[in-house]
Design an enzyme around this catalytic site. Structure first.
Site, short mmCIF file in Angstrom:
data_model
loop_
_atom_site.label_atom_id
_atom_site.label_comp_id
_atom_site.label_asym_id
_atom_site.label_seq_id
_atom_site.Cartn_x
_atom_site.Cartn_y
_atom_site.Cartn_z
N GLN A 290 0.65 -1.22 -0.07
CA GLN A 290 -0.05 0.01 -0.03
C GLN A 290 0.70 1.19 -0.21
O GLN A 290 0.43 2.26 -0.62
CB GLN A 290 -1.03 0.29 1.09
CG GLN A 290 -2.06 -0.86 1.09
CD GLN A 290 -3.15 -0.49 2.21
OE1 GLN A 290 -4.45 -0.65 1.91
NE2 GLN A 290 -2.86 -0.05 3.41
N GLU A 293 1.66 3.29 -3.40
CA GLU A 293 0.68 3.82 -3.81
C GLU A 293 0.55 5.37 -3.02
O GLU A 293 0.42 6.15 -3.52
CB GLU A 293 -0.75 3.30 -4.20
CG GLU A 293 -0.63 2.13 -5.10
CD GLU A 293 -2.05 1.67 -5.21
OE1 GLU A 293 -3.01 2.19 -4.66
OE2 GLU A 293 -2.28 0.76 -5.95
N GLU A 294 0.56 5.09 -1.86
CA GLU A 294 0.36 6.17 -0.77
C GLU A 294 1.39 7.28 -0.90
O GLU A 294 1.22 8.47 -1.02
CB GLU A 294 0.53 5.56 0.69
CG GLU A 294 0.47 6.78 1.72
CD GLU A 294 0.37 6.18 3.22
OE1 GLU A 294 0.52 6.84 4.03
OE2 GLU A 294 0.19 4.73 3.29
N ARG A 295 2.65 6.71 -1.12
CA ARG A 295 4.00 7.64 -1.39
C ARG A 295 3.80 8.56 -2.64
O ARG A 295 3.91 9.84 -2.66
CB ARG A 295 5.10 6.93 -1.12
CG ARG A 295 5.19 6.49 0.56
CD ARG A 295 6.34 5.45 0.60
NE ARG A 295 6.42 5.25 2.08
CZ ARG A 295 7.10 4.23 2.71
NH1 ARG A 295 7.67 3.30 1.82
NH2 ARG A 295 7.01 4.02 3.80
N ALA A 298 1.01 11.05 -2.52
CA ALA A 298 1.42 12.31 -1.70
C ALA A 298 2.35 13.12 -2.60
O ALA A 298 2.30 14.37 -2.44
CB ALA A 298 2.17 11.67 -0.42
#
Length: 440
Positions: A290, A293-295, A298
């Site tokens: 996950q 995708e999160e980084r 952001a």
């Protein structure tokens, strides 16, 4: 086939103009920033699909529709929500969900558009036009932090109970990973879920929980066995209205004021074992996946805000005079702004390269970590340098640059601190003491 169906659905939505239906929130507070000439300025002629490295006409249609929603439903109320310390997540998420923005890369059968991750990057970029960091962050938690593992590994039953309403905006989600003694070091979490029959009994607590005071469910990472720390954790869908779930407090923060952040405790909370996402014991691995995708999300989001801060600084320094000439005409100022914009463009190229590789199925952990590291550090440079050129006005709460200065500091801390990003990069470079990355 799913991607083609998603693209067709996107085309239908755009052509029928149902992609965004205006749903007014009613009265609000007029932005103070309008009084100091800090309205957004476009830096150059808009790109087209033919010019772009990864975006198509559909990407630009998506961004245009989202921008209209932001300008009419969110930005007019940002100052009010910043002052109140919370934005109405259920109302905003429902508007976003109705317009299709909470599941652009999620499966069509659960309400998503079924498109690839590049469309999520496009959405993240456009959300950077919101006049604060807290609201985009909360949206990103909903779309790219709590739900990727559920969409990829969860059972059909879990997806219908938690993913579908999160995509439609009927439920607000939060992520339960960080704890008081375990932030970037995810393997050190202490929250336990002990199996008793067909249930888990959960005890422990989570810290820095975005949307924690408003969330309907939590994607919880907990220890489900006493095995090795990378193999004893599971992700669990946890309804926040269960007995034993306690919101200890709403945390006051340096920035991200419009996003509520909570400390949450669990006291003998009973959750069905069927609420585990995927396989028991695979939670750490799922969470690491996950993070890619999160980084990237952001980075995409903060790039747009950095563009806006630089452009608004150009506009302001062109108007403001010192020693009988505009501040912008001083070589130190326009040279520094040129340096910052160059760095922003370099970071954007890295983001697009990583995204292009990711949607082809490649592991981009190293590139995502590099982008996250550079994004956090560059945001600090942009915020500090631009605020300086605003002079005393930059030290007020009336302008975007001061808000960005506060909000962007989180970029180097959340979702893995700079030092953790450096450690990951070093592993892929085989420069850490011990076994090489290829031998692990």
């Amino acid at each position: 086939m799913a991607l083609r169906e998603g693209a067709l659905r996107l085309n239908v939505l755009v052509r029928s103009r149902h992609f965004y239906k205006l749903t007014s929130l009613g009265g609000g507070v007029r932005s103070l920033t309008e009084k100091v000439s800090s309205k957004q300025v476009k830096s150059s002629a808009p790109e087209t699909a033919a010019d772009h490295l990864i975006y198509t006409q559909e990407h630009f249609a998506l961004k245009e529709s989202l921008r209209k929603l932001i300008d009419q439903e969110i930005n007019p109320y940002v100052d009010q929500w910043e002052a109140e310390g919370k934005f109405p997540a259920h109302k905003i998420f429902k508007i976003l969900g109705n317009a299709g923005f909470l599941g652009v890369n999620k499966p069509v059968e659960y309400g998503g558009l079924g498109l690839d991750f590049s469309f999520s990057v496009a959405v993240a970029e456009e959300l950077g036009n919101i006049r604060c960091g807290g609201i985009p962050m909360a949206i990103g938690v909903q779309t790219d932090m709590t739900t990727p593992a559920l969409a990829r590994f969860g059972s059909d039953e879990l997806k219908r109970e938690f993913l579908l309403p999160s995509i439609s905006g009927d439920k607000v989600a939060c992520l339960g990973v960080s704890e008081v003694g375990a932030g970037s070091d995810v393997s050190s979490i202490k929250t336990k879920a002990v199996r008793k029959g067909d249930e888990y009994v959960i005890n422990g607590g989570k810290m820095w929980t975005t949307s924690g005071t408003q969330a309907d469910w939590m994607c919880l990472l907990a220890n489900t066995s006493d095995g090795p720390p990378h193999k004893n954790k599971s992700l669990i869908c946890l309804p926040m209205n269960l007995p034993g779930v306690h919101i200890a407090r709403k945390i006051d923060k340096l920035g991200m004021w419009s996003s509520d952040t909570a400390e949450v405790f669990f006291d003998d909370v009973h959750v069905p074992c069927k609420n585990v996402i995927g396989q028991e014991g695979m939670g750490f691995t799922y969470q690491m996946l996950q993070f890619q995708e999160e980084r990237l999300w952001a980075v995409a989001n903060i790039l747009t805000t950095m563009d806006n801060v630089i452009q608004e600084t150009i506009q302001y320094t062109r108007q403001r005079k010192i020693f009988k000439q505009p501040v912008l005409h001083h070589q130190a100022v326009h040279f520094r702004l040129a340096e910052l914009q160059t760095e922003v463009e370099l970071l954007r190229s890295l983001l697009y390269r990583a995204t292009a590789l990711y949607i082809k199925g490649n592991d981009v952990t190293k590139l995502a970590s590099m982008a996250k590291l550079k994004g956090g550090r560059l945001a600090r440079e942009v915020g500090d340098s631009c605020l300086q050129y605003w002079g005393g006005m930059g030290y007020t709460s009336d302008v975007l640059v001061s808000r960005f200065y506060r909000d962007s500091r989180l970029m180097s801390i959340g979702a893995g601190a700079d030092e953790v990003m450096l450690g990951i990069i070093c592993k892929y470079m085989d420069t850490l003491p011990g076994k090489s990355c290829n031998e692990r």
